[in-house]
Design a protein around this motif. Structure first.
Motif, mmCIF file in Angstrom:
data_model
loop_
_atom_site.group_PDB
_atom_site.id
_atom_site.type_symbol
_atom_site.label_atom_id
_atom_site.label_comp_id
_atom_site.label_asym_id
_atom_site.label_seq_id
_atom_site.Cartn_x
_atom_site.Cartn_y
_atom_site.Cartn_z
ATOM 1 N N GLU A 275 1.226 -1.137 0.097
ATOM 2 C CA GLU A 275 0.251 -0.109 0.240
ATOM 3 C C GLU A 275 0.635 1.080 -0.363
ATOM 4 O O GLU A 275 0.277 2.448 -0.320
ATOM 5 N N ALA A 276 1.664 1.249 0.895
ATOM 6 C CA ALA A 276 2.639 2.346 0.751
ATOM 7 C C ALA A 276 3.447 2.867 -0.623
ATOM 8 O O ALA A 276 3.574 3.453 -1.000
ATOM 9 N N TYR A 277 3.778 1.958 -1.296
ATOM 10 C CA TYR A 277 4.457 1.459 -2.268
ATOM 11 C C TYR A 277 3.272 1.823 -3.798
ATOM 12 O O TYR A 277 3.603 2.907 -4.617
ATOM 13 N N ALA A 278 2.062 1.397 -3.500
ATOM 14 C CA ALA A 278 0.862 2.060 -4.432
ATOM 15 C C ALA A 278 1.203 3.713 -3.880
ATOM 16 O O ALA A 278 0.956 4.453 -5.379
ATOM 17 N N ASP A 279 1.226 4.093 -2.725
ATOM 18 C CA ASP A 279 0.819 5.640 -2.744
ATOM 19 C C ASP A 279 1.897 6.574 -3.383
ATOM 20 O O ASP A 279 1.808 7.519 -4.289
ATOM 21 N N ASP A 280 3.549 6.035 -3.156
ATOM 22 C CA ASP A 280 4.214 6.460 -4.041
ATOM 23 C C ASP A 280 3.897 6.403 -5.318
ATOM 24 O O ASP A 280 4.147 7.672 -6.319
ATOM 25 N N MET A 281 4.250 5.360 -6.142
ATOM 26 C CA MET A 281 3.461 5.335 -7.751
ATOM 27 C C MET A 281 2.397 6.245 -7.657
ATOM 28 O O MET A 281 2.574 6.752 -9.348
ATOM 29 N N MET A 282 1.378 6.862 -7.607
ATOM 30 C CA MET A 282 0.447 7.559 -7.215
ATOM 31 C C MET A 282 1.125 9.315 -7.220
ATOM 32 O O MET A 282 0.474 9.564 -7.765
ATOM 33 N N TRP A 283 1.915 9.411 -5.827
ATOM 34 C CA TRP A 283 1.965 10.482 -6.297
ATOM 35 C C TRP A 283 2.616 10.529 -7.639
ATOM 36 O O TRP A 283 3.258 12.109 -7.893
ATOM 37 N N GLY B 246 6.201 17.642 -9.240
ATOM 38 C CA GLY B 246 7.357 18.847 -9.948
ATOM 39 C C GLY B 246 9.495 18.475 -10.200
ATOM 40 O O GLY B 246 9.538 19.262 -10.428
ATOM 41 N N ILE B 247 9.245 17.608 -8.427
ATOM 42 C CA ILE B 247 10.824 16.740 -8.711
ATOM 43 C C ILE B 247 10.974 15.838 -9.723
ATOM 44 O O ILE B 247 12.370 15.936 -9.214
ATOM 45 N N ALA B 248 10.158 15.103 -10.053
ATOM 46 C CA ALA B 248 11.365 13.488 -10.429
ATOM 47 C C ALA B 248 9.514 13.581 -11.465
ATOM 48 O O ALA B 248 8.859 13.867 -11.855
ATOM 49 N N ALA B 249 10.365 12.567 -12.657
ATOM 50 C CA ALA B 249 9.453 11.843 -13.238
ATOM 51 C C ALA B 249 9.649 10.484 -13.401
ATOM 52 O O ALA B 249 11.136 10.086 -13.490
ATOM 53 N N LEU B 250 8.758 10.168 -14.041
ATOM 54 C CA LEU B 250 8.140 8.834 -14.194
ATOM 55 C C LEU B 250 8.101 8.521 -15.062
ATOM 56 O O LEU B 250 8.627 9.009 -16.352
ATOM 57 N N ALA B 251 9.936 7.039 -15.406
ATOM 58 C CA ALA B 251 10.138 7.104 -16.603
ATOM 59 C C ALA B 251 9.450 6.418 -17.881
ATOM 60 O O ALA B 251 8.833 6.003 -17.544
#
Length: 311
Positions: free
Chosen positions: A258-266, A273-278
């Motif tokens: 669940e914590a990882y899913a929250d990270d991926m949703m973010w 604006g600080i990072a981009a999902l490749a």
């Protein structure tokens, strides 16, 4: 301007396999003006002095000497005509041993990357970080550590990892603060872990070779091999059976996922604006008219239907 990419791992995210892929294809990549520095080079003294640690008292500023050393090496790459330099070293952000000792996820990454940022000066243009589901990350880290003499974790230690407040979002935020004004790329292990050529294409935009792309190094040992590799006292604490070791129970696994899913949703939402999902280079993005992906079967209710005649 030469593009300099710091590939920071993370550990247990197929980083060693990616480095081997880059080494095996170094000559071909050089023809595309892509250079590569891996652990064989970075751990041979190149990064010595960047991080504080025990050293002989000589009166020399080791950090300043490291900056000069890097500037000379990077200048040499420019003179050789390198257009993109990829530097892969997972220990830049910390260590597995440190994560397990503190029961947290790279809690010193901000300070460490700030020192690397200072050492490289303005040369770095991009930073890449591979992440994976937290249950898979901690399971792989524990298997790696136990095989190398670390104690089999107790129930309390496992619960400490599950309850740890930091997630990948915190790691990404710390890196972004420490290395400002660069492009920060995040590569999910679930997409890129077994495809080093896709990682390279996503980071450089180059036509990545597919030779040596399926080499697997440092994979986690299965239970039977793990029991055989540790002393009998440690083997007795491991569960019976074969296959992958699963130290977390169902509730703990669900919380980590669940914590990882929250990270991926973010990340999917723009990561502030600080990072981009490749982006997966093998899956072109949808255009202005994305395909219809309705989740229901049958005819939509608002479609005109033709009634049968009465005759």
């Amino acid at each position: 301007m030469m593009k300099v990419i710091l590939h920071t791992g993370a550990h247990r995210c197929a980083t060693t396999s990616f480095q081997e892929y880059m080494r095996q294809n170094a000559d071909g990549l050089a023809k595309q003006r892509i250079g590569f520095w891996g652990p064989f080079r970075t751990r041979g003294g190149l990064f010595h002095g960047i991080q504080p640690g025990p050293a002989r008292v000589t009166g020399r500023d080791l950090a300043q000497r490291a900056r000069g050393r890097l500037q000379i090496q990077i200048s040499g790459c420019r003179q050789q005509g390198i257009h993109q330099l990829l530097i892969s070293e997972e220990n830049m952000i910390g260590s597995i041993r440190g994560n397990l000792r503190f029961g947290d996820l790279y809690n010193g990454v901000g300070e460490r990357m700030a020192r690397f940022s200072q050492a490289f000066g303005n040369a770095v243009t991009d930073v890449a970080l591979s992440i994976r589901s937290l249950d898979g990350y901690w399971t792989s880290a524990l298997a790696y550590a136990v095989a190398r003499g670390h104690r089999v974790p107790s129930a309390a230690q496992l619960d400490r990892l599950v309850q740890a407040p930091r997630s990948w979002r915190d790691v990404i935020t710390d890196i972004a603060c420490a290395v400002p004004d660069v492009r920060l790329h995040v590569l999910p292990f679930e997409t890129f872990g077994t495809r080093p050529e896709a990682q390279l294409a996503a980071l450089t935009g180059a036509e990545a070779p597919r030779t040596h792309a399926r080499v697997r190094l440092n994979a986690s040992l299965c239970l039977q091999d793990l029991r055989a590799s540790v002393p009998s006292s440690a083997a007795a604490k491991l569960p019976e059976g074969s296959g992958r070791w699963r130290p977390f129970d169902d509730a703990q696994t669900a919380r980590l996922r669940e914590a990882y899913a929250d990270d991926m949703m973010w990340l999917a939402g723009g990561a502030d604006g600080i990072a981009a999902l490749a982006h997966d280079p093998d899956k072109p993005a949808a255009g202005l008219n994305p395909p219809h992906t309705g989740l229901t079967r049958g005819r939509p209710d608002d479609k005109q239907r033709r009634m049968a005649g009465s005759g």
